[in-house]
Design a protein around this motif. Structure first.
Motif, PDB file in Angstrom:
ATOM      1  N   LEU A 146      41.965  41.842  39.589  1.00 57.91           N
ATOM      2  CA  LEU A 146      43.125  41.469  38.787  1.00 57.91           C
ATOM      3  C   LEU A 146      44.310  42.394  39.061  1.00 57.91           C
ATOM      4  CD1 LEU A 146      43.909  39.435  36.546  1.00 57.91           C
ATOM      5  CD2 LEU A 146      43.244  41.185  34.884  1.00 57.91           C
ATOM      6  N   THR A 182      44.203  34.794  32.391  1.00 57.26           N
ATOM      7  CA  THR A 182      44.187  36.253  32.473  1.00 57.26           C
ATOM      8  C   THR A 182      44.987  36.727  33.682  1.00 57.26           C
ATOM      9  OG1 THR A 182      41.995  36.241  31.464  1.00 57.26           O
ATOM     10  CG2 THR A 182      42.706  38.287  32.497  1.00 57.26           C
ATOM     11  N   ASP A 183      44.900  35.998  34.793  1.00 59.14           N
ATOM     12  CA  ASP A 183      45.730  36.330  35.956  1.00 59.14           C
ATOM     13  C   ASP A 183      47.211  36.313  35.574  1.00 59.14           C
ATOM     14  OD1 ASP A 183      43.393  36.409  37.408  1.00 59.14           O
ATOM     15  OD2 ASP A 183      43.666  34.447  38.330  1.00 59.14           O
TER      16      ASP A 183
END
Length: 617
Positions: A146, A182-183
């Motif tokens: 991430l 979430t990215d």
């Protein structure tokens, strides 16, 4: 640099020529296929006009028809790849042109060769997000992935502090149900740390999806101590209406009034404005009108626009939305656009060569495949079932009662197996869900929901006939596949019965929802949804998918709803599709395999075309 541009233009011309040749070949192949089909029809009908055909054997005609069908499928795939190559080459050419222009424009402005050099101290919002993920048991390799992705994206945006106003447009290609929210949150956190002070996030067109996105950002995007706040102009209950109605509005703070907002002294003191809004034409137009009322000069505001619904499937809708978004971006000289899509094929198919879309992009990044992910590769994996090898997770059934009955039986049976496994591990039972994809028309969808309800109510799982059905399905389907994929099973069907009875007790309330979000029930749910909404649903715990619609090519992206992280029950995932063929004689399994091959090939091409970042110059 000029030579690179000339080479890129030559590549684009060659690709265009290749596309035209393939399209011509496609037309010829279709004509050949049509002629062969007519010949077969004439032979079987005994028509006197088919005398010249009868001299050829049935086997020869059948072989020719099959060969032509294979050529047509291959040509379709080549055409899709050629179109994709044109999109990529167009983006590469635009990026080279931009770099050549910016090299001259930014040199005098004194902008450094590479502006983005983050340190731990310069990433307060990212540090808070990273700590939150650590607290929620994310693995170090997941956080590292991430971190790298968000840095790769933000480094390709323009320096918000630069005197030159440079816009950039990028595309992130991920995987369905693989944590793209979430990215996005990580990209937004680092963009705020870098100096972007106005963030607009477009969700899908449904309010449930917007609220989910807003909730995730509210949860993950906290203002660290010692930093300016993030002012949310929308919340879970309040969608965007008008900027004037929001507390704080868009009155950006300045500590040095004689300097522009994007001066480092002002960015350090100014809070960030965050809007999460549905990707809706009327809302975009309203936002454009409100932007005209902002007192701060628009060319001073560093803006990040994140499009979570960049792969709209409707071409006409995409064209209208693309025009509206382009108009909004043109109003904001420092605007950066980042679109996120779950499939490279959906991007290619929705572009259609329209000038109204947001391409060509300055950069396209393909997200690495997450560890433990269940997707097209796994859906096409073989397993021994009865005699021979078949797809482990895809079943072709007759549309209507027989196929739906088997899918419902698998839903109950797989729930029992999951309960058996989790009982051994001592954990609580996690969500278990089934998705039924019906027709698009509302009245037909309501009719299907009634059929599903009645069939569920009359399933008779407790009777001897019901137990025989479940036993046969356990022995013929679940046991061979789970053994092949090393899934834990009881020694016999009788050993599974206590877990089965426990699950049936849970299901007494007939858990069926209509066009609802998968996940609104705390435990087990059967959701009946249209294809449009199925692709936007939260599919946590989804185990069984039943397609109650023609198995056309358009259904392939919807089947991706079965993708995601299925840890502990991957071997139990089942996709039920109609036992039908299209006009070319290809069944759904053929389309699924071709879809996987094209998806993986284009992802490889994206990786090879991704240009390294060397700053804004």
């Amino acid at each position: 640099m000029n030579q690179q541009i000339r080479d890129a233009r030559k590549k684009a011309r060659d690709a265009q020529l290749r596309r035209e040749l393939i399209e011509e070949e496609l037309g010829q192949t279709r004509q050949s296929l049509s002629q062969a089909a007519r010949a077969l029809d004439s032979l079987t009908s005994g028509s006197s006009s088919a005398g010249h055909v009868r001299t050829r054997s049935w086997g020869q005609l059948t072989e020719e028809l099959l060969r032509t069908q294979a050529e047509l499928s291959e040509t379709k795939l080549l055409l899709a790849q050629a179109r994709t190559q044109l999109v990529l080459l167009g983006g590469e050419l635009a990026l080279l042109n931009d770099r050549l222009t910016e090299r001259a424009g930014t040199a005098t402005a004194g902008q450094p060769e590479s502006w983005y050099r983050p340190t731990v101290a310069s990433l307060p919002h990212w540090n808070v997000l990273r700590q939150l993920l650590c607290d929620r048991q994310w693995r170090p390799d997941q956080i590292a992935r991430l971190d790298k992705l968000s840095t790769d994206v933000v480094s390709r945006l323009s320096d918000p502090r630069s005197e030159a106003t440079v816009q950039r447009r990028g595309l992130i290609v991920g995987y369905p149900q693989a944590g793209m929210t979430t990215d996005m949150t990580a990209i937004v956190a680092k963009a705020i740390d870098a100096g972007y002070r106005f963030v607009i996030v477009f969700s899908g067109p449904y309010e449930a999806i917007r609220r989910q996105l807003q909730s995730r950002l509210d949860d993950h995007l906290a203002a660290p101590a010692g930093t300016s706040d993030v002012f949310r102009l929308t919340d879970e209950l309040f969608d965007y209406k008008s900027l004037a109605a929001q507390v704080g509005g868009l009155r950006f703070e300045k500590s040095v009034h004689s300097a522009p907002l994007n001066d480092d002294r002002n960015l350090a003191q100014s809070g960030t404005r965050l809007i999460v809004v549905k990707k809706n034409l009327a809302l975009i137009k309203r936002l454009v009108n409100d932007l005209k009322k902002i007192s701060t000069p628009l060319d001073e505001i560093p803006v990040l626009i994140v499009d979570m619904d960049a792969d709209s499937t409707s071409f006409s809708e995409r064209r209208a939305l693309g025009l509206a978004l382009t108009k909004m971006i043109d109003m904001l000289p420092r605007a950066q656009y980042v679109g996120l899509v779950a499939s490279p094929l959906s991007v290619e198919l929705s572009q259609g060569g329209s000038a109204a879309t947001l391409s060509p992009y300055d950069f396209i990044l393909s997200v690495s495949r997450p560890e433990g992910y269940f997707g097209l590769r796994e859906l096409n994996s073989p397993a021994p079932i009865s005699s021979g090898f078949y797809l482990a997770h895809v079943r072709t059934v007759d549309r209507g009662s027989p196929g739906l009955r088997e899918a419902m039986d698998m839903f109950v049976l797989s729930a029992a197996v999951r309960a058996y496994r989790e009982g051994l591990s001592g954990g609580g039972f996690s969500p278990h869900r089934m998705l039924i994809i019906g027709p698009m028309r509302l009245e037909l969808l309501e009719e299907l929901r009634g059929q599903v309800f009645n069939m569920w109510k009359g399933s008779n799982f407790d009777t001897s006939a019901g137990r025989v059905r479940l036993r046969n399905l356990f022995e013929s389907d679940i046991r061979p596949v789970s053994r092949h994929e090393e899934g834990l099973l009881p020694g016999s069907f009788e050993e599974l019965l206590p877990s089965l009875d426990g699950m049936l007790d849970w299901f007494r309330g007939y858990p069926i929802e209509f066009a609802a979000e998968v996940g609104s029930s705390p435990f087990g749910t059967i959701v009946v949804s249209s294809p449009q909404k199925a692709g936007s649903l939260n599919t946590a715990g989804l185990t069984v998918v039943y397609l109650d619609a023609p198995a056309r090519l358009s259904a392939l992206p919807v089947i991706a709803a079965a993708s995601g992280f299925r840890t502990g029950y991957q071997d139990l995932v089942r996709i039920y599709v109609p036992d039908e063929s299209d006009g070319d004689g290809n069944g759904f399994r053929d389309h699924l395999a071709a879809y996987r091959d094209a998806d993986e090939k284009i992802r490889e091409d994206l990786a090879s075309y991704a240009l390294p970042y060397h700053g804004n110059a």
